[in-house]
Scaffold this motif. Sequence first.
Motif, PDB file in Angstrom:
ATOM      1  N   GLN A  18      44.093 -14.853  13.242  1.00 22.03           N
ATOM      2  CA  GLN A  18      44.406 -15.867  14.242  1.00 22.03           C
ATOM      3  C   GLN A  18      43.466 -17.074  14.161  1.00 22.03           C
ATOM      4  N   LEU A  19      42.219 -16.817  13.870  1.00 20.67           N
ATOM      5  CA  LEU A  19      41.267 -17.922  13.732  1.00 20.67           C
ATOM      6  C   LEU A  19      41.554 -18.755  12.489  1.00 20.67           C
ATOM      7  N   GLY A  20      41.879 -18.089  11.397  1.00 25.04           N
ATOM      8  CA  GLY A  20      42.039 -18.788  10.126  1.00 25.04           C
ATOM      9  C   GLY A  20      40.698 -18.927   9.433  1.00 25.04           C
ATOM     10  N   ILE A  21      40.723 -19.011   8.117  1.00 23.84           N
ATOM     11  CA  ILE A  21      39.479 -18.995   7.344  1.00 23.84           C
ATOM     12  C   ILE A  21      38.619 -20.227   7.595  1.00 23.84           C
ATOM     13  N   ASP A  22      39.220 -21.366   7.898  1.00 27.90           N
ATOM     14  CA  ASP A  22      38.431 -22.584   8.087  1.00 27.90           C
ATOM     15  C   ASP A  22      37.567 -22.495   9.346  1.00 27.90           C
ATOM     16  N   ARG A  23      38.159 -22.082  10.446  1.00 31.85           N
ATOM     17  CA  ARG A  23      37.386 -21.930  11.675  1.00 31.85           C
ATOM     18  C   ARG A  23      36.426 -20.743  11.578  1.00 31.85           C
TER      19      ARG A  23
END
Length: 327
Positions: A18-23
């Motif tokens: 849900q966060l994603g790798i960038d965040r």
Amino acid sequence: HEALAESCNVFFYDTGRQLGIDRLGAYANLFGLGVKTGVEIGESEGTMSSREEYQENHGVTWTDGLTIQAAIGQLDDAFTPLQLATYCATIANDGVRLKTHLLDHITDYNRQNVVSEYEPEVMADTGISQSTLDVVKSGMREVVLSGTGATKFGDYGIALGAKTGTAEVPGHSDNVTFIAFAPYDDPEIAVAVVLQYGASGTYCQEVAKDILDAYFYGKTVNDKGELVFPDEEEDQDNADSGESSVSSDSAAASAQTESSEPASSESTSSQPEDSALNSQTENGTSSQESEPSSETSVSSDLDTLTTAYSQSVEQPDVWKDDDSSGG
């Protein structure tokens, strides 16, 4: 709380997705993972898995499947013990990361006058809300009360928060980690233990317990190379010298029973090298005292792999409750 206490991979898989790798990567850097700590000696930067890093090293386009592996400390994640201690200390300091250092102060040759003294330096505030940090810390408390660290620390004399971690290594036993801060309500020390091919987290916890025993109860090594508490060492010295021992009905209680209050001095304002240990290779694994400042702070020394660290990092725009260490 339960996900932290029981180290539930599935929960952190989904949180990372849900966060994603960038965040996820941005928050990891804020807490000191995958960036140099600034300690006064040479150090590794470590690695936080990212799109760019993975494309360069593997020639593979990033997918959500890679994100969930990175979220639990697998994939190319490679952090030094000092970075893990920094990460833990930043949580204990309510999201404030202090600059890493080894020295408290320097004296003249005769050790009579202080020539220079370390001043706490706040390098970054993660900006995480207190309510979110309280949830994370409460979950870390549950680790030792009912979770994966309860067997070793459930009845420990000092309240602490902790997190266990395991990194699978193809062809070898697992790398195991353990981080902790104590006392829980007024932190003074952060500890990170990493055992390459350690197989079981129990061994990490044994090492961490020895460190905490030394800090809070004065546990030390006698001339026979045995770990002993001060009273035990004194009793052994008396026995060796032929002096009569104290009668059993008046003998002192064990150090852990006697020392309900921490034996250390007031909180200090520094916190968390070793080479990075990568979860996928034989080179790695995933996963001070100065005047007190107004910040709750964590003391440390080189032996406990704890010093304060911080580096200015641009804060990401969005926060979601998460403990990305997983494992």
